[in-house]
Design a protein around this motif. Structure first.
Motif, PDB file in Angstrom:
ATOM      1  N   ALA A 107      -0.402 -16.221 -13.196  1.00 26.18           N
ATOM      2  CA  ALA A 107       0.971 -16.634 -13.466  1.00 26.18           C
ATOM      3  C   ALA A 107       1.629 -17.264 -12.244  1.00 26.18           C
ATOM      4  O   ALA A 107       2.244 -18.332 -12.336  1.00 26.18           O
ATOM      5  N   GLN A 108       1.505 -16.643 -11.082  1.00 27.85           N
ATOM      6  CA  GLN A 108       2.174 -17.176  -9.897  1.00 27.85           C
ATOM      7  C   GLN A 108       1.609 -18.531  -9.497  1.00 27.85           C
ATOM      8  O   GLN A 108       2.350 -19.429  -9.084  1.00 27.85           O
ATOM      9  N   ALA A 109       0.293 -18.690  -9.624  1.00 21.95           N
ATOM     10  CA  ALA A 109      -0.312 -19.977  -9.281  1.00 21.95           C
ATOM     11  C   ALA A 109       0.163 -21.073 -10.223  1.00 21.95           C
ATOM     12  O   ALA A 109       0.352 -22.229  -9.816  1.00 21.95           O
ATOM     13  N   GLY A 127       4.608 -23.665   2.160  1.00 20.23           N
ATOM     14  CA  GLY A 127       4.048 -22.401   1.692  1.00 20.23           C
ATOM     15  C   GLY A 127       5.068 -21.287   1.560  1.00 20.23           C
ATOM     16  O   GLY A 127       5.116 -20.584   0.541  1.00 20.23           O
ATOM     17  N   ARG A 128       5.894 -21.078   2.569  1.00 16.84           N
ATOM     18  CA  ARG A 128       6.878 -19.999   2.519  1.00 16.84           C
ATOM     19  C   ARG A 128       7.920 -20.256   1.439  1.00 16.84           C
ATOM     20  O   ARG A 128       8.348 -19.333   0.734  1.00 16.84           O
ATOM     21  N   GLU A 129       8.339 -21.508   1.308  1.00 14.98           N
ATOM     22  CA  GLU A 129       9.322 -21.844   0.283  1.00 14.98           C
ATOM     23  C   GLU A 129       8.736 -21.643  -1.109  1.00 14.98           C
ATOM     24  O   GLU A 129       9.425 -21.148  -2.014  1.00 14.98           O
ATOM     25  N   LYS A 130       7.475 -22.021  -1.290  1.00 11.65           N
ATOM     26  CA  LYS A 130       6.809 -21.805  -2.573  1.00 11.65           C
ATOM     27  C   LYS A 130       6.761 -20.325  -2.921  1.00 11.65           C
ATOM     28  O   LYS A 130       7.054 -19.921  -4.048  1.00 11.65           O
ATOM     29  N   GLN A 182       8.534 -16.259  -6.446  1.00 19.78           N
ATOM     30  CA  GLN A 182       8.875 -14.849  -6.613  1.00 19.78           C
ATOM     31  C   GLN A 182      10.233 -14.698  -7.299  1.00 19.78           C
ATOM     32  O   GLN A 182      10.387 -13.877  -8.207  1.00 19.78           O
ATOM     33  N   GLU A 183      11.211 -15.501  -6.882  1.00 18.17           N
ATOM     34  CA  GLU A 183      12.528 -15.422  -7.513  1.00 18.17           C
ATOM     35  C   GLU A 183      12.451 -15.757  -8.998  1.00 18.17           C
ATOM     36  O   GLU A 183      13.042 -15.057  -9.838  1.00 18.17           O
ATOM     37  N   LEU A 184      11.704 -16.809  -9.349  1.00 19.97           N
ATOM     38  CA  LEU A 184      11.608 -17.212 -10.750  1.00 19.97           C
ATOM     39  C   LEU A 184      10.903 -16.157 -11.594  1.00 19.97           C
ATOM     40  O   LEU A 184      11.355 -15.824 -12.699  1.00 19.97           O
ATOM     41  N   LEU A 185       9.806 -15.615 -11.077  1.00 18.81           N
ATOM     42  CA  LEU A 185       9.075 -14.600 -11.841  1.00 18.81           C
ATOM     43  C   LEU A 185       9.881 -13.315 -11.971  1.00 18.81           C
ATOM     44  O   LEU A 185       9.778 -12.608 -12.978  1.00 18.81           O
ATOM     45  N   GLU A 186      10.679 -13.002 -10.977  1.00 15.47           N
ATOM     46  CA  GLU A 186      11.568 -11.851 -11.100  1.00 15.47           C
ATOM     47  C   GLU A 186      12.657 -12.112 -12.134  1.00 15.47           C
ATOM     48  O   GLU A 186      13.029 -11.209 -12.895  1.00 15.47           O
ATOM     49  N   ARG A 187      13.167 -13.332 -12.172  1.00 17.78           N
ATOM     50  CA  ARG A 187      14.199 -13.685 -13.147  1.00 17.78           C
ATOM     51  C   ARG A 187      13.696 -13.553 -14.582  1.00 17.78           C
ATOM     52  O   ARG A 187      14.444 -13.136 -15.475  1.00 17.78           O
ATOM     53  N   ILE A 237       8.767 -20.865 -18.839  1.00 20.83           N
ATOM     54  CA  ILE A 237      10.131 -21.155 -18.403  1.00 20.83           C
ATOM     55  C   ILE A 237      10.208 -21.188 -16.886  1.00 20.83           C
ATOM     56  O   ILE A 237      10.866 -22.057 -16.296  1.00 20.83           O
ATOM     57  N   ALA A 238       9.518 -20.259 -16.243  1.00 19.73           N
ATOM     58  CA  ALA A 238       9.485 -20.265 -14.775  1.00 19.73           C
ATOM     59  C   ALA A 238       8.828 -21.533 -14.245  1.00 19.73           C
ATOM     60  O   ALA A 238       9.294 -22.132 -13.263  1.00 19.73           O
ATOM     61  N   VAL A 239       7.747 -21.978 -14.890  1.00 19.47           N
ATOM     62  CA  VAL A 239       7.078 -23.224 -14.489  1.00 19.47           C
ATOM     63  C   VAL A 239       8.022 -24.411 -14.662  1.00 19.47           C
ATOM     64  O   VAL A 239       8.078 -25.315 -13.811  1.00 19.47           O
ATOM     65  N   ALA A 240       8.773 -24.420 -15.770  1.00 20.77           N
ATOM     66  CA  ALA A 240       9.698 -25.526 -16.028  1.00 20.77           C
ATOM     67  C   ALA A 240      10.791 -25.616 -14.966  1.00 20.77           C
ATOM     68  O   ALA A 240      11.320 -26.696 -14.706  1.00 20.77           O
TER      69      ALA A 240
END
Length: 345
Positions: free
Chosen positions: A122-124, A137-140, A145-150, A174-177
């Protein structure tokens, strides 16, 4: 049927303006008109639902709004250009459309195969658009993480597609979008393959993302319950905007002032017939049949508004116009087949 003037609503800055939008699909022997002079205005930050029968032009409109297809005629302007400048999607260059799709629009499709890569966790999946866009990398890591938590799936970040339920897959989609931090989120039947309970959860998630990130969100769906999850529902019939359904906000505000909890409020919805700039409107087919309005009717001004009245001998009940078909002269081989078929009849 009595037509009442639409009440005045607060004016908000439009994010999307469609005027007399036309889309014609051409093949070797025919032309199909998918959009026939559609008008639509969407405010910035609005959560809009679009409903309609199959073939009414819903998905065609969504593809045009997302820059995946070009209209044949009309005007469509989206505040999605560089620095928020208006972008005319009819006249935009291919490079401008490519930049618009990549940086300004997020898509969620009904089929998970269009949303996610099955062999990636999922994260990838969420980080892939960020990598394409050159994000560090750090921004990604922080943004994914923020999107998957949301969407409530951070604990499932290492799970692949086969390890997630249908609702969880749409949450990842939705997180990917949102990975490219878009201004416009488009969803085509996002609850079409989900049960009713999960569908309501996904629609509630769209509302949450809309409010959290200020996204202009458009959801195309057959789900009649979408009216409870969006600000406004637009019905498209025969390639034109036919009606709008709006929640009676005044009633909701009054109930809140009376001390009722939001979940205890009985929402009331009103459907309005849309009148375009030329004065045309679409009366729903079932209503025309019920009151006996055929191909002709009379208009009468009353104190309350305008009365549309059926007339005796007004013709058969009006039906939707057939797609425009332009047939080329048949070849000699085709004429031979037609003569053979006529002999067989």
């Amino acid at each position: 049927m009595e037509i009442i003037r639409l009440p005045d609503y607060p004016i908000m800055k439009p994010f999307i303006v469609c005027e007399n939008l036309v889309k014609i699909y051409k093949t070797a022997v025919l032309e199909v008109v998918a959009l026939q002079g559609l008008d639509l205005t969407v405010a910035a930050g609005e959560l809009l639902g679009i409903v309609g029968a199959s073939g009414s032009g819903k998905s065609t409109l969504l593809n045009i709004l997302g820059g995946l297809d070009r209209p044949s005629a009309g005007r469509i302007v989206v505040n999605g250009g560089n620095d928020g400048a208006p972008l005319n999607l009819l006249k935009a260059s291919d490079s401008d459309l490519d930049a618009y799709r990549r940086a300004k629009v997020g898509f969620v499709w009904q089929q998970t195969a269009r949303n996610l890569i099955p062999y990636l966790p999922a994260q990838a999946n969420v980080e892939l658009p960020m990598t394409v866009d050159g994000m560090g990398g750090r921004e990604k890591q922080a943004w994914s993480q923020e999107l998957l938590e949301r969407v409530g799936l951070w604990e499932h970040r290492h799970h692949r597609l086969a390890q997630l339920s249908g609702g969880q897959q749409q949450r990842v989609a939705i997180a990917v979008a949102l990975a490219n931090k878009p201004q416009l989120l488009l969803a085509d039947e996002p609850t079409g393959e989900l049960d009713s309970t999960t569908a309501q959860e996904i629609l509630a998630l769209f509302r949450q993302m809309n409010e959290t990130y200020g996204l202009t969100t458009i959801i195309v769906t057959h789900d009649p319950a979408v009216a409870r999850a969006v600000d406004r529902v637009v019905t498209i019939r025969d390639g034109r905007t036919s009606s709008e359904t709006i929640c009676r906000v005044a009633d909701v505000e009054a109930a809140l002032k009376a001390g009722l909890e939001p979940e205890d409020i009985e929402h009331r919805y009103e459907e309005y017939v849309v009148v375009d700039a030329a004065g045309r409107l679409q009366i729903p087919p079932e209503l025309r049949e019920e009151v006996g309005i055929g191909s002709r009717a009379t208009l009468e001004k009353t104190e309350a508004g305008v009365l549309v009245r059926a007339v005796e001998g007004g013709g058969e009940t009006a039906v939707a116009p057939a797609p425009i078909i332009a047939e080329e002269p048949p070849s000699d081989k085709q004429r031979g087949w037609r003569r053979w078929l006529r002999r067989r009849e």
